[in-house]
Design a protein around this motif. Sequence first.
Motif, PDB file in Angstrom:
ATOM      1  N   UNK A  54      61.098 -11.055 -23.486  1.00  0.00           N
ATOM      2  CA  UNK A  54      59.552 -11.734 -24.982  1.00  0.00           C
ATOM      3  C   UNK A  54      58.564 -12.383 -23.901  1.00  0.00           C
ATOM      4  N   UNK A  55      59.488 -14.363 -23.369  1.00  0.00           N
ATOM      5  CA  UNK A  55      58.753 -14.482 -22.923  1.00  0.00           C
ATOM      6  C   UNK A  55      57.528 -13.954 -21.966  1.00  0.00           C
ATOM      7  N   UNK A  56      58.113 -13.408 -21.037  1.00  0.00           N
ATOM      8  CA  UNK A  56      57.474 -13.474 -19.908  1.00  0.00           C
ATOM      9  C   UNK A  56      56.887 -12.173 -20.125  1.00  0.00           C
ATOM     10  N   UNK A  57      56.347 -11.167 -21.117  1.00  0.00           N
ATOM     11  CA  UNK A  57      55.750 -10.496 -21.869  1.00  0.00           C
ATOM     12  C   UNK A  57      53.979 -11.277 -21.850  1.00  0.00           C
ATOM     13  N   UNK A  58      55.026 -12.359 -23.447  1.00  0.00           N
ATOM     14  CA  UNK A  58      53.527 -13.638 -23.462  1.00  0.00           C
ATOM     15  C   UNK A  58      52.759 -13.761 -22.653  1.00  0.00           C
ATOM     16  N   UNK A  59      53.432 -13.853 -21.181  1.00  0.00           N
ATOM     17  CA  UNK A  59      52.964 -15.141 -20.101  1.00  0.00           C
ATOM     18  C   UNK A  59      51.895 -13.973 -19.260  1.00  0.00           C
ATOM     19  N   UNK A  60      52.060 -12.540 -19.609  1.00  0.00           N
ATOM     20  CA  UNK A  60      51.467 -11.399 -19.147  1.00  0.00           C
ATOM     21  C   UNK A  60      50.417 -11.434 -19.549  1.00  0.00           C
ATOM     22  N   UNK A  61      50.195 -11.152 -21.087  1.00  0.00           N
ATOM     23  CA  UNK A  61      49.370 -11.146 -22.113  1.00  0.00           C
ATOM     24  C   UNK A  61      48.436 -11.792 -21.936  1.00  0.00           C
ATOM     25  N   UNK A  62      48.572 -13.565 -22.354  1.00  0.00           N
ATOM     26  CA  UNK A  62      48.491 -14.868 -21.854  1.00  0.00           C
ATOM     27  C   UNK A  62      47.461 -14.897 -20.535  1.00  0.00           C
ATOM     28  N   UNK A  63      48.221 -14.296 -19.377  1.00  0.00           N
ATOM     29  CA  UNK A  63      47.377 -14.540 -18.188  1.00  0.00           C
ATOM     30  C   UNK A  63      48.192 -15.601 -17.299  1.00  0.00           C
ATOM     31  N   UNK A  64      49.226 -16.007 -17.271  1.00  0.00           N
ATOM     32  CA  UNK A  64      49.354 -17.145 -16.594  1.00  0.00           C
ATOM     33  C   UNK A  64      50.426 -16.283 -15.875  1.00  0.00           C
ATOM     34  N   UNK A  65      50.536 -14.530 -15.728  1.00  0.00           N
ATOM     35  CA  UNK A  65      51.685 -14.441 -14.497  1.00  0.00           C
ATOM     36  C   UNK A  65      50.686 -13.057 -14.524  1.00  0.00           C
ATOM     37  N   UNK A  66      51.047 -12.249 -13.758  1.00  0.00           N
ATOM     38  CA  UNK A  66      51.287 -11.071 -11.976  1.00  0.00           C
ATOM     39  C   UNK A  66      51.742 -10.273 -13.429  1.00  0.00           C
ATOM     40  N   UNK A  67      51.738  -8.863 -14.174  1.00  0.00           N
ATOM     41  CA  UNK A  67      52.354  -7.613 -14.082  1.00  0.00           C
ATOM     42  C   UNK A  67      52.646  -6.643 -12.349  1.00  0.00           C
ATOM     43  N   UNK A  68      53.426  -6.890 -12.358  1.00  0.00           N
ATOM     44  CA  UNK A  68      53.889  -5.892 -11.228  1.00  0.00           C
ATOM     45  C   UNK A  68      53.041  -4.624 -10.708  1.00  0.00           C
ATOM     46  N   UNK A  69      53.320  -4.008 -13.194  1.00  0.00           N
ATOM     47  CA  UNK A  69      52.715  -2.804 -12.737  1.00  0.00           C
ATOM     48  C   UNK A  69      51.872  -2.964 -14.483  1.00  0.00           C
ATOM     49  N   UNK A  70      51.334  -1.784 -14.631  1.00  0.00           N
ATOM     50  CA  UNK A  70      51.078  -1.561 -15.986  1.00  0.00           C
ATOM     51  C   UNK A  70      50.116  -2.400 -16.667  1.00  0.00           C
ATOM     52  N   UNK A  71      48.882  -1.934 -17.706  1.00  0.00           N
ATOM     53  CA  UNK A  71      47.874  -2.575 -17.737  1.00  0.00           C
ATOM     54  C   UNK A  71      47.918  -4.001 -19.845  1.00  0.00           C
ATOM     55  N   UNK A  72      47.277  -4.787 -19.693  1.00  0.00           N
ATOM     56  CA  UNK A  72      47.053  -4.824 -21.246  1.00  0.00           C
ATOM     57  C   UNK A  72      45.283  -4.566 -21.464  1.00  0.00           C
ATOM     58  N   UNK A  73      45.384  -3.714 -22.734  1.00  0.00           N
ATOM     59  CA  UNK A  73      43.923  -4.243 -23.053  1.00  0.00           C
ATOM     60  C   UNK A  73      43.693  -5.019 -24.493  1.00  0.00           C
ATOM     61  N   UNK A  74      42.655  -6.085 -24.627  1.00  0.00           N
ATOM     62  CA  UNK A  74      42.646  -6.364 -25.591  1.00  0.00           C
ATOM     63  C   UNK A  74      40.858  -6.226 -25.965  1.00  0.00           C
ATOM     64  N   UNK A  75      40.838  -5.307 -27.242  1.00  0.00           N
ATOM     65  CA  UNK A  75      39.440  -5.508 -28.174  1.00  0.00           C
ATOM     66  C   UNK A  75      38.941  -4.375 -26.910  1.00  0.00           C
ATOM     67  N   UNK A  76      39.998  -3.513 -26.587  1.00  0.00           N
ATOM     68  CA  UNK A  76      38.971  -2.651 -25.533  1.00  0.00           C
ATOM     69  C   UNK A  76      38.694  -3.205 -23.969  1.00  0.00           C
ATOM     70  N   UNK A  77      39.702  -4.173 -24.408  1.00  0.00           N
ATOM     71  CA  UNK A  77      38.682  -4.926 -22.616  1.00  0.00           C
ATOM     72  C   UNK A  77      39.881  -4.702 -21.601  1.00  0.00           C
ATOM     73  N   UNK A  78      40.084  -3.910 -20.791  1.00  0.00           N
ATOM     74  CA  UNK A  78      40.830  -4.512 -19.916  1.00  0.00           C
ATOM     75  C   UNK A  78      41.234  -5.591 -19.481  1.00  0.00           C
TER      76      UNK A  78
END
Length: 352
Positions: free
Chosen positions: A47-71
Amino acid sequence: MTDRHNELRVEQLTKAYGPEAPVLRGVDLTVPGGTLAAVLGPSGCGKTTLLRIVAGFLRADAGTVALDGRTVAGPAVHLPPERRRIGIVPQEGALFPHLSVARNVAFGLTGLDRGERRRRTQDMLDLVGLAGHGDRMPHELSGGQQQRIALARALAPRPALVLLDEPFNALDSALRVGVRADVRAALRATGATALLVTHDQQEALSTADLVAVVRQGRIAQCDTPHDLYRRPADPWVAGFVGDAVLVPGEVRGGGSTAITPLGTVTLAAPPQGRSTGTVVLRPEQLRLADASTEEGVRGTVRDVFYYGHDAKVTVAIQGLDAPVDVRVAGPLSIVPGQEAAIRVTGEATLHP
Protein backbone atom coordinates in the motif's frame (compact mmCIF):
# COMPACT_ATOMS: atom_id res chain seq x y z
CA MET A 1 -23.63 9.32 -11.63
CA THR A 2 -19.84 9.05 -11.29
CA ASP A 3 -17.95 12.35 -10.98
CA ARG A 4 -14.95 12.17 -13.30
CA HIS A 5 -13.61 15.56 -12.21
CA ASN A 6 -10.45 14.87 -10.18
CA GLU A 7 -10.98 11.12 -10.57
CA LEU A 8 -7.96 8.90 -9.80
CA ARG A 9 -7.59 5.87 -12.06
CA VAL A 10 -4.86 3.27 -11.53
CA GLU A 11 -4.61 0.45 -14.07
CA GLN A 12 -2.45 -2.70 -14.03
CA LEU A 13 0.21 -1.14 -11.84
CA THR A 14 3.22 -3.34 -11.12
CA LYS A 15 6.38 -2.73 -9.12
CA ALA A 16 9.21 -4.95 -7.89
CA TYR A 17 12.35 -4.21 -5.89
CA GLY A 18 14.36 -6.91 -7.63
CA PRO A 19 13.64 -10.07 -9.64
CA GLU A 20 12.35 -11.96 -6.60
CA ALA A 21 10.66 -9.13 -4.73
CA PRO A 22 7.39 -8.22 -6.49
CA VAL A 23 5.41 -5.68 -4.47
CA LEU A 24 2.53 -4.63 -6.74
CA ARG A 25 1.11 -7.29 -9.06
CA GLY A 26 -1.31 -5.55 -11.41
CA VAL A 27 -3.25 -3.12 -9.20
CA ASP A 28 -6.50 -1.66 -10.57
CA LEU A 29 -8.17 1.10 -8.55
CA THR A 30 -10.62 3.86 -9.44
CA VAL A 31 -11.43 6.63 -6.95
CA PRO A 32 -14.30 8.85 -8.17
CA GLY A 33 -13.92 12.60 -7.79
CA GLY A 34 -14.82 13.90 -4.34
CA THR A 35 -14.43 10.46 -2.75
CA LEU A 36 -12.30 9.58 0.28
CA ALA A 37 -10.89 6.12 -0.39
CA ALA A 38 -8.85 4.05 2.05
CA VAL A 39 -6.15 1.62 0.98
CA LEU A 40 -6.13 -0.98 3.73
CA GLY A 41 -3.77 -3.88 4.20
CA PRO A 42 -1.20 -5.57 6.45
CA SER A 43 2.43 -4.48 6.59
CA GLY A 44 4.32 -5.37 3.43
CA CYS A 45 1.25 -5.72 1.20
CA GLY A 46 2.26 -2.84 -1.11
CA LYS A 47 0.00 0.00 0.00
CA THR A 48 2.83 2.47 0.71
CA THR A 49 4.49 1.62 -2.60
CA LEU A 50 1.19 2.37 -4.34
CA LEU A 51 0.96 5.75 -2.61
CA ARG A 52 4.54 6.66 -3.54
CA ILE A 53 3.95 5.79 -7.21
CA VAL A 54 0.75 7.87 -7.31
CA ALA A 55 2.62 10.77 -5.67
CA GLY A 56 5.46 10.51 -8.21
CA PHE A 57 8.19 9.55 -5.74
CA LEU A 58 8.63 6.12 -7.39
CA ARG A 59 8.42 4.89 -10.96
CA ALA A 60 6.20 1.90 -11.70
CA ASP A 61 7.53 -1.02 -13.73
CA ALA A 62 4.28 -1.16 -15.74
CA GLY A 63 0.76 0.22 -15.72
CA THR A 64 -0.67 3.73 -15.66
CA VAL A 65 -1.83 6.39 -13.20
CA ALA A 66 -4.30 9.02 -14.44
CA LEU A 67 -5.59 11.99 -12.46
CA ASP A 68 -8.41 14.24 -13.63
CA GLY A 69 -8.21 12.60 -17.07
CA ARG A 70 -4.48 13.26 -17.44
CA THR A 71 -1.91 10.43 -17.43
CA VAL A 72 0.75 11.27 -14.85
CA ALA A 73 2.56 7.91 -14.92
CA GLY A 74 2.79 5.26 -17.62
CA PRO A 75 4.91 4.04 -20.51
CA ALA A 76 7.29 6.88 -21.35
CA VAL A 77 5.37 9.21 -18.98
CA HIS A 78 6.49 10.29 -15.53
CA LEU A 79 5.37 13.70 -14.33
CA PRO A 80 7.42 14.94 -11.38
CA PRO A 81 5.54 15.27 -8.05
CA GLU A 82 5.33 19.06 -8.20
CA ARG A 83 3.42 18.91 -11.52
CA ARG A 84 0.78 16.37 -10.44
CA ARG A 85 -1.46 18.71 -8.38
CA ILE A 86 -1.27 16.36 -5.41
CA GLY A 87 -1.28 17.40 -1.76
CA ILE A 88 0.34 15.11 0.80
CA VAL A 89 -0.35 14.74 4.53
CA PRO A 90 2.56 12.65 5.88
CA GLN A 91 2.84 10.84 9.18
CA GLU A 92 3.22 13.21 12.15
CA GLY A 93 2.45 16.29 10.04
CA ALA A 94 6.06 17.11 9.06
CA LEU A 95 5.52 20.87 9.43
CA PHE A 96 8.40 23.24 8.83
CA PRO A 97 9.58 23.99 12.41
CA HIS A 98 11.05 27.41 11.57
CA LEU A 99 7.84 28.74 9.95
CA SER A 100 4.71 29.97 11.69
CA VAL A 101 1.43 28.09 11.28
CA ALA A 102 0.21 30.61 8.70
CA ARG A 103 3.44 30.44 6.70
CA ASN A 104 3.28 26.62 6.76
CA VAL A 105 -0.23 26.70 5.32
CA ALA A 106 0.73 29.30 2.69
CA PHE A 107 3.93 27.50 1.65
CA GLY A 108 2.51 26.02 -1.57
CA LEU A 109 0.46 29.07 -2.58
CA THR A 110 2.54 30.33 -5.48
CA GLY A 111 1.34 32.74 -8.12
CA LEU A 112 -1.08 34.59 -5.81
CA ASP A 113 -0.80 38.16 -4.61
CA ARG A 114 -0.22 38.82 -0.94
CA GLY A 115 -3.85 39.58 -0.14
CA GLU A 116 -5.15 36.44 -1.84
CA ARG A 117 -2.52 34.30 -0.08
CA ARG A 118 -3.61 35.73 3.25
CA ARG A 119 -7.31 35.10 2.51
CA ARG A 120 -6.69 31.55 1.33
CA THR A 121 -4.58 30.80 4.41
CA GLN A 122 -7.27 32.17 6.72
CA ASP A 123 -9.94 30.15 4.92
CA MET A 124 -7.92 26.96 5.46
CA LEU A 125 -7.33 27.72 9.15
CA ASP A 126 -11.07 28.32 9.57
CA LEU A 127 -11.82 25.05 7.76
CA VAL A 128 -9.68 22.93 10.12
CA GLY A 129 -10.91 24.75 13.22
CA LEU A 130 -7.69 26.61 14.02
CA ALA A 131 -8.57 30.21 13.27
CA GLY A 132 -6.45 32.50 15.43
CA HIS A 133 -3.48 30.10 15.49
CA GLY A 134 -1.70 31.58 12.46
CA ASP A 135 1.04 33.33 14.46
CA ARG A 136 1.94 30.28 16.54
CA MET A 137 4.91 28.01 15.87
CA PRO A 138 4.48 24.26 15.22
CA HIS A 139 6.07 23.26 18.54
CA GLU A 140 3.33 25.21 20.35
CA LEU A 141 0.63 22.94 18.91
CA SER A 142 -0.62 19.54 20.03
CA GLY A 143 -0.19 16.50 17.80
CA GLY A 144 -3.80 16.69 16.65
CA GLN A 145 -3.48 20.39 15.83
CA GLN A 146 -0.31 19.72 13.84
CA GLN A 147 -2.15 17.13 11.73
CA ARG A 148 -4.94 19.62 11.05
CA ILE A 149 -2.37 22.20 9.92
CA ALA A 150 -0.72 19.60 7.67
CA LEU A 151 -4.12 18.98 6.07
CA ALA A 152 -4.73 22.73 5.65
CA ARG A 153 -1.33 23.06 3.95
CA ALA A 154 -2.17 20.16 1.59
CA LEU A 155 -5.61 21.60 0.70
CA ALA A 156 -4.55 25.23 0.30
CA PRO A 157 -3.37 24.97 -3.38
CA ARG A 158 -6.66 23.24 -4.33
CA PRO A 159 -5.03 19.95 -5.39
CA ALA A 160 -6.71 17.37 -7.62
CA LEU A 161 -5.88 14.68 -5.04
CA VAL A 162 -4.86 14.54 -1.38
CA LEU A 163 -2.74 11.61 -0.17
CA LEU A 164 -2.84 10.78 3.54
CA ASP A 165 -0.02 8.46 4.61
CA GLU A 166 -1.14 6.87 7.92
CA PRO A 167 -1.55 10.40 9.33
CA PHE A 168 -3.08 9.40 12.68
CA ASN A 169 -0.49 6.83 13.83
CA ALA A 170 1.31 9.14 16.24
CA LEU A 171 -1.90 10.20 18.04
CA ASP A 172 -3.29 8.48 21.12
CA SER A 173 -6.52 6.53 20.59
CA ALA A 174 -8.83 9.09 22.24
CA LEU A 175 -7.46 11.98 20.14
CA ARG A 176 -7.33 9.92 16.95
CA VAL A 177 -11.11 9.56 16.67
CA GLY A 178 -11.72 13.31 16.87
CA VAL A 179 -8.96 14.22 14.42
CA ARG A 180 -10.18 11.62 11.93
CA ALA A 181 -13.67 13.11 12.03
CA ASP A 182 -12.29 16.64 11.56
CA VAL A 183 -10.12 15.57 8.62
CA ARG A 184 -13.05 13.83 6.93
CA ALA A 185 -15.26 16.89 7.43
CA ALA A 186 -12.61 19.20 5.95
CA LEU A 187 -12.11 16.99 2.90
CA ARG A 188 -15.87 16.84 2.29
CA ALA A 189 -16.22 20.60 2.72
CA THR A 190 -13.73 21.19 -0.09
CA GLY A 191 -14.98 18.33 -2.29
CA ALA A 192 -11.45 16.96 -2.45
CA THR A 193 -10.58 13.51 -3.78
CA ALA A 194 -8.43 11.73 -1.20
CA LEU A 195 -6.54 8.49 -0.71
CA LEU A 196 -5.87 7.35 2.86
CA VAL A 197 -3.25 4.64 3.41
CA THR A 198 -3.75 2.72 6.65
CA HIS A 199 -3.39 -0.68 8.33
CA ASP A 200 -6.14 0.18 10.85
CA GLN A 201 -9.40 -1.56 9.93
CA GLN A 202 -11.56 0.58 12.21
CA GLU A 203 -10.02 3.74 10.78
CA ALA A 204 -10.72 2.66 7.20
CA LEU A 205 -14.30 1.54 7.81
CA SER A 206 -15.29 4.59 9.89
CA THR A 207 -13.57 7.26 7.79
CA ALA A 208 -13.65 6.29 4.11
CA ASP A 209 -16.40 6.27 1.46
CA LEU A 210 -14.62 3.44 -0.35
CA VAL A 211 -12.19 0.83 1.02
CA ALA A 212 -9.68 -1.11 -1.11
CA VAL A 213 -8.18 -4.11 0.70
CA VAL A 214 -4.70 -5.00 -0.55
CA ARG A 215 -3.35 -8.53 -0.23
CA GLN A 216 0.09 -9.48 -1.53
CA GLY A 217 0.23 -6.68 -4.07
CA ARG A 218 -3.30 -7.05 -5.45
CA ILE A 219 -6.68 -5.51 -4.63
CA ALA A 220 -8.57 -8.33 -2.90
CA GLN A 221 -11.79 -6.28 -2.73
CA CYS A 222 -12.82 -2.66 -3.24
CA ASP A 223 -16.21 -1.70 -1.88
CA THR A 224 -18.15 0.60 0.41
CA PRO A 225 -17.41 -0.03 4.11
CA HIS A 226 -20.89 -1.54 4.57
CA ASP A 227 -20.63 -3.98 1.66
CA LEU A 228 -17.04 -4.85 2.49
CA TYR A 229 -18.03 -5.83 6.02
CA ARG A 230 -21.34 -7.52 5.17
CA ARG A 231 -20.34 -9.17 1.90
CA PRO A 232 -16.60 -9.91 2.01
CA ALA A 233 -15.06 -11.38 -1.13
CA ASP A 234 -13.52 -14.31 0.75
CA PRO A 235 -12.86 -15.55 4.31
CA TRP A 236 -9.46 -13.81 4.46
CA VAL A 237 -11.01 -10.41 3.72
CA ALA A 238 -13.76 -11.16 6.26
CA GLY A 239 -11.23 -11.88 8.98
CA PHE A 240 -9.01 -8.93 8.10
CA VAL A 241 -11.68 -6.21 8.23
CA GLY A 242 -13.28 -7.40 11.47
CA ASP A 243 -14.06 -10.34 13.72
CA ALA A 244 -15.49 -13.20 11.68
CA VAL A 245 -17.25 -16.45 12.52
CA LEU A 246 -16.25 -19.08 9.94
CA VAL A 247 -18.20 -22.35 9.84
CA PRO A 248 -18.64 -25.08 7.22
CA GLY A 249 -21.91 -25.00 5.28
CA GLU A 250 -23.89 -26.94 2.69
CA VAL A 251 -26.31 -25.15 0.38
CA ARG A 252 -29.98 -26.08 0.53
CA GLY A 253 -33.27 -24.59 -0.67
CA GLY A 254 -32.16 -23.68 -4.17
CA GLY A 255 -29.18 -21.69 -2.90
CA SER A 256 -31.06 -19.43 -0.47
CA THR A 257 -29.94 -21.19 2.73
CA ALA A 258 -27.03 -23.22 4.08
CA ILE A 259 -26.97 -25.95 6.74
CA THR A 260 -24.22 -25.28 9.32
CA PRO A 261 -23.29 -26.43 12.83
CA LEU A 262 -25.04 -23.21 13.98
CA GLY A 263 -28.29 -24.21 12.27
CA THR A 264 -29.87 -23.08 9.01
CA VAL A 265 -28.43 -19.78 7.79
CA THR A 266 -29.91 -17.44 5.14
CA LEU A 267 -27.45 -16.57 2.36
CA ALA A 268 -27.11 -13.05 0.95
CA ALA A 269 -26.62 -14.41 -2.57
CA PRO A 270 -26.75 -17.89 -4.13
CA PRO A 271 -23.20 -19.26 -4.44
CA GLN A 272 -21.80 -20.01 -7.89
CA GLY A 273 -20.78 -23.59 -8.59
CA ARG A 274 -20.12 -25.79 -5.56
CA SER A 275 -22.77 -26.44 -2.93
CA THR A 276 -20.40 -26.63 0.04
CA GLY A 277 -17.93 -24.13 1.48
CA THR A 278 -17.21 -21.73 4.31
CA VAL A 279 -20.05 -19.64 5.70
CA VAL A 280 -18.99 -16.20 6.99
CA LEU A 281 -20.92 -14.53 9.81
CA ARG A 282 -20.16 -11.67 12.20
CA PRO A 283 -20.19 -12.13 16.01
CA GLU A 284 -23.03 -9.60 16.40
CA GLN A 285 -25.23 -11.83 14.20
CA LEU A 286 -25.24 -14.52 16.87
CA ARG A 287 -27.81 -14.27 19.66
CA LEU A 288 -27.09 -15.86 23.03
CA ALA A 289 -29.95 -17.11 25.23
CA ASP A 290 -30.70 -19.32 28.24
CA ALA A 291 -30.51 -22.96 27.07
CA SER A 292 -33.20 -24.04 29.56
CA THR A 293 -35.88 -21.75 28.13
CA GLU A 294 -34.87 -20.77 24.58
CA GLU A 295 -34.50 -22.66 21.32
CA GLY A 296 -31.26 -22.75 19.36
CA VAL A 297 -28.04 -24.68 18.91
CA ARG A 298 -26.60 -25.69 22.28
CA GLY A 299 -23.12 -24.74 23.35
CA THR A 300 -20.92 -24.27 26.41
CA VAL A 301 -19.53 -20.88 27.36
CA ARG A 302 -15.72 -21.03 27.46
CA ASP A 303 -14.81 -17.42 28.29
CA VAL A 304 -16.24 -13.92 28.67
CA PHE A 305 -14.38 -10.72 27.75
CA TYR A 306 -16.15 -7.63 29.11
CA TYR A 307 -15.54 -4.24 27.45
CA GLY A 308 -18.16 -2.08 29.14
CA HIS A 309 -20.33 -1.16 26.13
CA ASP A 310 -20.42 -4.81 25.08
CA ALA A 311 -18.79 -8.17 25.69
CA LYS A 312 -17.32 -10.99 23.63
CA VAL A 313 -18.39 -14.48 24.67
CA THR A 314 -16.61 -17.56 23.28
CA VAL A 315 -18.84 -20.62 23.00
CA ALA A 316 -17.86 -24.21 22.18
CA ILE A 317 -20.25 -25.88 19.73
CA GLN A 318 -20.39 -29.59 18.99
CA GLY A 319 -19.13 -30.25 15.47
CA LEU A 320 -16.75 -27.24 15.40
CA ASP A 321 -13.03 -27.52 16.12
CA ALA A 322 -12.78 -23.99 17.54
CA PRO A 323 -15.19 -21.97 19.73
CA VAL A 324 -17.24 -19.22 18.08
CA ASP A 325 -17.29 -15.59 19.21
CA VAL A 326 -20.59 -13.96 20.14
CA ARG A 327 -20.85 -10.19 20.66
CA VAL A 328 -23.34 -9.28 23.38
CA ALA A 329 -24.53 -5.75 24.17
CA GLY A 330 -25.70 -4.45 27.54
CA PRO A 331 -25.61 -6.12 30.97
CA LEU A 332 -24.26 -9.66 31.00
CA SER A 333 -25.07 -12.39 33.52
CA ILE A 334 -23.60 -15.40 31.72
CA VAL A 335 -20.49 -17.12 33.12
CA PRO A 336 -17.93 -19.66 31.83
CA GLY A 337 -19.15 -23.25 32.02
CA GLN A 338 -22.80 -22.30 31.53
CA GLU A 339 -24.88 -23.92 28.81
CA ALA A 340 -26.28 -21.47 26.26
CA ALA A 341 -28.46 -21.46 23.16
CA ILE A 342 -27.27 -19.72 19.98
CA ARG A 343 -29.44 -18.42 17.15
CA VAL A 344 -28.23 -16.79 13.92
CA THR A 345 -29.78 -13.57 12.61
CA GLY A 346 -29.37 -11.78 9.30
CA GLU A 347 -27.67 -12.99 6.14
CA ALA A 348 -24.36 -14.76 5.63
CA THR A 349 -22.02 -15.24 2.68
CA LEU A 350 -20.77 -18.63 1.49
CA HIS A 351 -17.36 -19.13 -0.16
CA PRO A 352 -16.22 -22.33 -1.89
